[in-house]
Design an enzyme around this catalytic site. Structure first.
Site, PDB file in Angstrom:
ATOM      1  CE1 TYR A  91      -3.988  -1.418  -0.272  1.00  0.00           C
ATOM      2  CE2 TYR A  91      -3.793  -2.793   1.863  1.00  0.00           C
ATOM      3  CZ  TYR A  91      -4.508  -2.553   0.683  1.00  0.00           C
ATOM      4  OH  TYR A  91      -5.455  -3.344   0.680  1.00  0.00           O
ATOM      5  CG  PHE A 121      -7.405   5.711   4.206  1.00  0.00           C
ATOM      6  CD1 PHE A 121      -6.929   4.534   3.141  1.00  0.00           C
ATOM      7  CD2 PHE A 121      -7.446   6.773   3.622  1.00  0.00           C
ATOM      8  CE1 PHE A 121      -6.698   4.814   1.846  1.00  0.00           C
ATOM      9  CE2 PHE A 121      -7.445   6.878   2.132  1.00  0.00           C
ATOM     10  CZ  PHE A 121      -6.977   5.869   1.431  1.00  0.00           C
ATOM     11  NE  ARG A 154      -8.981  -1.762 -10.499  1.00  0.00           N
ATOM     12  CZ  ARG A 154      -8.513  -0.872  -9.441  1.00  0.00           C
ATOM     13  NH1 ARG A 154      -8.101  -1.686  -8.310  1.00  0.00           N
ATOM     14  NH2 ARG A 154      -8.816   0.156  -9.144  1.00  0.00           N
ATOM     15  CB  THR A 170     -12.383   1.939  -4.643  1.00  0.00           C
ATOM     16  OG1 THR A 170     -11.516   1.891  -5.508  1.00  0.00           O
ATOM     17  CG2 THR A 170     -11.717   1.857  -3.342  1.00  0.00           C
ATOM     18  NE  ARG A 186     -13.563  -3.595  -4.135  1.00  0.00           N
ATOM     19  CZ  ARG A 186     -12.409  -3.016  -4.483  1.00  0.00           C
ATOM     20  NH1 ARG A 186     -12.689  -2.100  -5.532  1.00  0.00           N
ATOM     21  NH2 ARG A 186     -11.223  -3.033  -4.129  1.00  0.00           N
ATOM     22  CG  ASN A 205     -12.815  -2.602  -0.587  1.00  0.00           C
ATOM     23  OD1 ASN A 205     -11.849  -3.158  -0.275  1.00  0.00           O
ATOM     24  ND2 ASN A 205     -12.435  -1.528  -1.592  1.00  0.00           N
ATOM     25  CD  GLU A 239      -0.875  -4.609  -6.471  1.00  0.00           C
ATOM     26  OE1 GLU A 239      -1.683  -5.484  -6.966  1.00  0.00           O
ATOM     27  OE2 GLU A 239      -0.943  -3.584  -6.462  1.00  0.00           O
TER      28      GLU A 239
HETATM   29  P1  IDP Z   1      -8.560  -0.317  -5.115  1.00  0.00           P
HETATM   30  O1  IDP Z   1      -8.445  -1.350  -3.723  1.00  0.00           O
HETATM   31  O2  IDP Z   1      -9.834  -0.362  -5.686  1.00  0.00           O
HETATM   32  O3  IDP Z   1      -7.555  -0.184  -6.126  1.00  0.00           O
HETATM   33  P2  IDP Z   1      -7.488   2.227  -3.807  1.00  0.00           P
HETATM   34  O4  IDP Z   1      -7.911   3.589  -4.140  1.00  0.00           O
HETATM   35  O5  IDP Z   1      -6.184   1.756  -4.333  1.00  0.00           O
HETATM   36  O6  IDP Z   1      -8.545   1.181  -4.291  1.00  0.00           O
HETATM   37  O7  IDP Z   1      -7.395   2.023  -2.277  1.00  0.00           O
HETATM   38  C1  IDP Z   1      -6.705   0.722  -1.813  1.00  0.00           C
HETATM   39  C2  IDP Z   1      -7.681   0.319  -0.549  1.00  0.00           C
HETATM   40  O8  IDP Z   1      -7.681   1.445   0.569  1.00  0.00           O
HETATM   41  C3  IDP Z   1      -9.152   0.273  -0.922  1.00  0.00           C
HETATM   42  O9  IDP Z   1      -9.508  -1.051  -1.472  1.00  0.00           O
HETATM   43  C4  IDP Z   1      -9.946   0.495   0.190  1.00  0.00           C
HETATM   44  O10 IDP Z   1     -10.213  -0.954   1.029  1.00  0.00           O
HETATM   45  C5  IDP Z   1      -8.893   1.511   1.193  1.00  0.00           C
HETATM   46  N1  IDP Z   1      -9.562   2.816   0.990  1.00  0.00           N
HETATM   47  C6  IDP Z   1      -9.747   3.599   0.014  1.00  0.00           C
HETATM   48  N2  IDP Z   1     -10.092   4.721   0.335  1.00  0.00           N
HETATM   49  C7  IDP Z   1     -10.357   4.775   1.742  1.00  0.00           C
HETATM   50  C8  IDP Z   1     -10.719   5.808   2.737  1.00  0.00           C
HETATM   51  O11 IDP Z   1     -11.178   6.853   2.373  1.00  0.00           O
HETATM   52  N3  IDP Z   1     -10.962   5.143   4.020  1.00  0.00           N
HETATM   53  C9  IDP Z   1     -10.730   3.681   4.202  1.00  0.00           C
HETATM   54  N4  IDP Z   1     -10.468   3.163   3.337  1.00  0.00           N
HETATM   55  C10 IDP Z   1      -9.992   3.477   1.991  1.00  0.00           C
END
Ligand code: IDP
Length: 149
Positions: free
Chosen positions: A50, A58, A86, A92, A103, A113, A127
């Site tokens: 991450y 977060f 995706r 997301t 999701r 999610n 990854e």
């Molecule tokens: P993705 O998993 O769809 O690629 P990303 O933007 O890469 O999305 O974010 C990674 C993970 O971080 C998300 O799957 C979600 O679980 C978590 N996440 C993203 N935005 C937030 C937030 O605003 N609050 C808490 N967790 C978040």
């Protein structure tokens, strides 16, 4: 284009008994599993995975959550598997994920999610390298390929 992607059933998906359902969706779509394992993600792996979110508020929560309980890590292969997976995962934030997507069907909040999927060929390669050793990925042919492509 034949690609590989990294997909991961997150701790909430494992706890909610969704491994089979999720694997089944990608199998039925016609993609090929080349590696899979139930594993406990280390803090170091989580922080590397991450890293693009390091400055986000977060980030700590994200690392704590992904290391809180086992994940089911997978590598899938297929034509355009990165973008298609995706789409199959859905947006997301589950409030925006279309019905029918993983999701959209099973998740309620962005923090839980259910599934992760690489968003580009470069992310997929990076990854896969974080979670799998080369010898854990198996190349094999399946007769069904002729009926998928
Ligand atoms: P993705 O998993 O769809 O690629 P990303 O933007 O890469 O999305 O974010 C990674 C993970 O971080 C998300 O799957 C979600 O679980 C978590 N996440 C993203 N935005 C937030 C937030 O605003 N609050 C808490 N967790 C978040």
């Amino acid at each position: 284009m034949m690609e590989r992607t990294y997909l991961m059933v997150k701790p909430d998906g494992v706890q909610r008994n969704l491994i089979g359902e999720i694997v089944s969706r990608f199998e039925k779509k016609g993609f090929q599993l080349v590696g899979a394992k139930l594993m406990q993600v280390s803090k170091e792996q989580a922080e590397t995975h991450y890293v693009e979110h390091k400055e986000r508020p977060f980030f700590g929560e994200l690392v704590d959550f992904i290391t809180s309980s086992p994940v089911f890590a997978m590598v899938w292969e297929g034509e355009n598997v990165i973008a298609t997976a995706r789409q199959m995962m859905g947006a997301t934030n589950p409030k925006d994920s279309a019905p029918g997507t993983i999701r959209g069907e099973y998740a309620a909040t962005v923090g839980k999610n259910i599934i992760h999927g690489s968003d580009s060929p470069a992310s997929a390669e990076r990854e896969i390298g974080i979670f799998f050793k080369e010898e854990e990925l198996i190349e094999y042919s399946k007769l069904i390929k002729e009926w998928v492509y």
